[in-house]
Every structure is written in structure tokens, then in C-alpha cells.
Design a protein around this motif. Structure first.
Motif, mmCIF file in Angstrom:
data_model
loop_
_atom_site.group_PDB
_atom_site.id
_atom_site.type_symbol
_atom_site.label_atom_id
_atom_site.label_comp_id
_atom_site.label_asym_id
_atom_site.label_seq_id
_atom_site.Cartn_x
_atom_site.Cartn_y
_atom_site.Cartn_z
ATOM 1 N N VAL A 137 0.916 -1.134 -0.120
ATOM 2 C CA VAL A 137 0.086 -0.134 -0.048
ATOM 3 C C VAL A 137 1.000 1.019 -0.072
ATOM 4 O O VAL A 137 1.905 1.452 1.051
ATOM 5 C CB VAL A 137 -0.828 0.078 1.268
ATOM 6 N N LYS A 167 -0.401 1.210 -10.527
ATOM 7 C CA LYS A 167 -1.041 0.661 -11.605
ATOM 8 C C LYS A 167 -0.106 -0.379 -12.122
ATOM 9 O O LYS A 167 -0.560 -1.692 -12.407
ATOM 10 C CB LYS A 167 -1.655 1.443 -12.349
ATOM 11 N N ALA A 170 0.433 -3.620 -9.720
ATOM 12 C CA ALA A 170 -0.615 -4.426 -9.806
ATOM 13 C C ALA A 170 -0.811 -5.199 -11.188
ATOM 14 O O ALA A 170 -1.098 -6.399 -10.868
ATOM 15 C CB ALA A 170 -1.861 -3.548 -9.536
ATOM 16 N N ASN A 181 -1.914 -1.085 -4.168
ATOM 17 C CA ASN A 181 -3.068 -0.339 -3.982
ATOM 18 C C ASN A 181 -2.324 1.104 -3.359
ATOM 19 O O ASN A 181 -1.266 0.886 -2.684
ATOM 20 C CB ASN A 181 -4.158 -0.571 -3.354
ATOM 21 N N LEU A 226 -6.683 -2.379 3.073
ATOM 22 C CA LEU A 226 -6.102 -2.786 1.849
ATOM 23 C C LEU A 226 -5.067 -3.628 2.141
ATOM 24 O O LEU A 226 -4.909 -4.409 1.468
ATOM 25 C CB LEU A 226 -5.669 -1.471 0.999
ATOM 26 N N SER A 231 -9.759 -6.996 1.418
ATOM 27 C CA SER A 231 -9.603 -6.284 0.207
ATOM 28 C C SER A 231 -8.834 -7.289 -1.047
ATOM 29 O O SER A 231 -8.196 -6.894 -1.750
ATOM 30 C CB SER A 231 -8.825 -5.179 0.270
ATOM 31 N N ILE A 234 -8.975 -6.513 -4.650
ATOM 32 C CA ILE A 234 -8.924 -4.923 -4.955
ATOM 33 C C ILE A 234 -7.430 -4.943 -5.324
ATOM 34 O O ILE A 234 -6.416 -5.068 -4.378
ATOM 35 C CB ILE A 234 -9.387 -4.127 -4.025
ATOM 36 N N THR A 235 -7.141 -4.384 -6.525
ATOM 37 C CA THR A 235 -5.732 -4.073 -6.882
ATOM 38 C C THR A 235 -5.847 -3.080 -7.784
ATOM 39 O O THR A 235 -6.372 -2.935 -8.581
ATOM 40 C CB THR A 235 -4.945 -5.429 -7.276
ATOM 41 N N GLN A 237 -5.654 0.193 -7.425
ATOM 42 C CA GLN A 237 -6.608 1.436 -6.981
ATOM 43 C C GLN A 237 -5.858 2.313 -6.116
ATOM 44 O O GLN A 237 -4.955 1.853 -5.346
ATOM 45 C CB GLN A 237 -7.791 0.762 -6.465
ATOM 46 N N THR A 238 -6.465 3.509 -6.404
ATOM 47 C CA THR A 238 -5.897 4.524 -5.246
ATOM 48 C C THR A 238 -7.475 5.027 -4.763
ATOM 49 O O THR A 238 -8.588 5.553 -5.240
ATOM 50 C CB THR A 238 -5.589 5.715 -6.296
#
Length: 248
Positions: A137, A167, A170, A181, A226, A231, A234-235, A237-238
Motif C-alpha cells: 500500500v 497500476k 498491480a 494499492n 487494503l 480486500s 482489489i488491486t 486502485q487509489t
């Protein structure tokens, strides 16, 4: 290809976390949030935490140097056997305008805020690949979303770069089970915000629907989400955390 587990609420017992900038206001609260979920936390920073004699394991680390970051991460792996979570909280802020910039300040802002996160990735990806995954993170900023609050252009550029690297990482390391993230805080009442306000811990919440600026806890808890199993889908992402002052 590593397939990540389905999201769950099983917590972080047995997980090992490292936090760069761990002695700072947000970093310390991230440590508390991860510990509350069961993680073992290592603080990486230039200086030891002050004030309350923090007993968490501490490793001196200059994020602008890959050698320094790599040495710290290797020590954690040697002692703990793994690194499951890496949080990049190290940062410096600048309000210097475009026409007043100088090369030394430019280098500092980019080295710490952007290359510091890249150095953390470079150090933690190999052990995470070896163990079959992990969570990373980054600490971004609303400044990169709106062109700055009181910060200058190089800080904005550095934080925009962090979002782009998130991004890229990820996409690149998702098949290895590594989820990457970022969070993009609005102004948070810390020493960094104080430095942008002439040494005053100013809270002007004009334009903030929730009526106040952020506190470190407001950023730490979403980071812990995160970093945790809740989560797992979820990857890249901001997550915007700004009291409603900006909607993407």
C-alpha cells in the motif's frame, strides 16, 4: 499463476508488516491499526519514534537509497522469515512554486516520495514472490488528483507518479499474488501539514462536507483494510480519503 484467496475477515494474525516512514504521524497509526488486527510490525525510518519510547522493532532506513531499503527488508526476512505487508508512508512535502524551485529540493521530493516507493517495491517483491504473495500500500495524495492543495508542482508530480507505479505493479505482479494499492489523503493534521502552514496546525475545513480535516487514524484504518484479507479482490486502485472535498 498465483490465485489469491477469496476475501475474508480472518484478520492479520501471523502476518509480518513493514512500514516506511513508520515513525511519522500516519505511519505510527498504521502500525497500531495493523497490530490491532494481529500483525507483527517493523518500523522503517530515518529516525526512531520519539515521545512514548515505542517498543516496536525499528530499523534505520533511508528510502531514497535502494541499498538502505533492501538491507532493512532483508533483515526483517532474516528475523521474521517473511514479509506479507509493505506500507510506504515515508514522505516529504514542499509548497515551493514552479519559479522558485531548485535542483536540490526537486531531487529530495522525487527521491523520497516517488523513488522511495519504487525502492520499497524493488525490495519486497522478491520475498513476496518467493512466499506466494503479499500486499503493498502506497501513500499518495489528493494533490495529484486536483493539482495540489498547498503543495508545489514537484510534490504533485511525485504523488501522481506513485499512482501510476501502483497500476503498473498491480498489473505486473498480480499473477504472483501481490496486490498493490494506494490511498490519496486530503490534508491531515500532522507535522507535514503544519509545515505548509507556517508552523501552525491550522484546521480550515471550508469545502469539506464532513466538517474537518483528516487525522492520522482516518488514513490508517483504510490502509489496514487494503493490507488485509477483506480486500483480496482489489488491486491497482487509489482510494480517495478526503472528507468529501474531492470526488473522482
Amino acid at each position: 499463476m498465483m490465485v489469491v484467496p477469496t476475501s475474508s475477515n480472518e484478520g492479520l494474525a501471523g502476518k509480518v508488516a513493514v512500514i516506511t516512514g513508520g515513525a511519522g504521524g500516519i505511519g505510527r497509526k498504521v502500525a497500531e491499526a495493523l497490530e490491532a488486527r494481529g500483525a507483527k510490525v517493523y518500523l522503517l525510518d530515518l529516525n526512531k519514534p520519539s515521545g512514548d519510547h515505542d517498543s516496536r522493532p525499528f530499523l534505520a532506513c533511508d528510502v531514497s537509497s535502494f541499498g538502505s531499503v533492501s538491507t532493512a527488508i532483508n533483515l526483517v526476512v532474516a528475523v521474521a522469515g517473511r514479509v506479507d505487508i509493505a506500507v510506504g508512508c515515508a514522505g516529504v512535502v514542499s509548497g515551493t512554486g514552479l519559479l522558485d524551485l531548485d535542483d536540490d529540493e526537486n531531487k529530495l521530493i522525487l527521491d523520497v516520495n516517488l523513488l522511495g516507493f519504487i525502492n520499497l517495491l524493488r525490495a519486497v517483491v522478491p520475498p513476496m514472490q518467493k512466499q506466494g504473495g503479499g500486499k503493498v500500500v502506497a501513500l499518495g495524495s489528493v494533490a495529484s488528483r486536483i493539482g495540489g492543495v498547498k503543495s508545489g508542482p514537484v510534490y504533485v508530480a511525485a504523488k501522481a507518479g506513485v499512482a501510476g507505479v501502483v497500476k503498473w505493479a498491480a498489473k505486473t505482479y498480480g499473477p504472483d499474488g501481490i496486490l498493490v494499492n494506494a490511498v490519496a489523503p486530503g490534508p491531515v493534521l500532522t507535522s507535514m501539514w503544519e509545515g505548509l502552514n507556517g508552523g501552525q496546525l491550522e484546521e480550515d475545513a471550508t469545502g469539506y462536507p464532513l466538517g474537518r480535516l483528516g487525522r492520522p487514524e482516518d488514513i490508517a484504518e483504510p490502509i489496514a483494510f487494503l493490507a488485509g484479507p477483506e480486500s483480496n479482490w482489489i488491486t491497482g486502485q487509489t482510494l480517495d480519503i478526503n472528507g468529501g472535498s474531492y470526488f473522482s
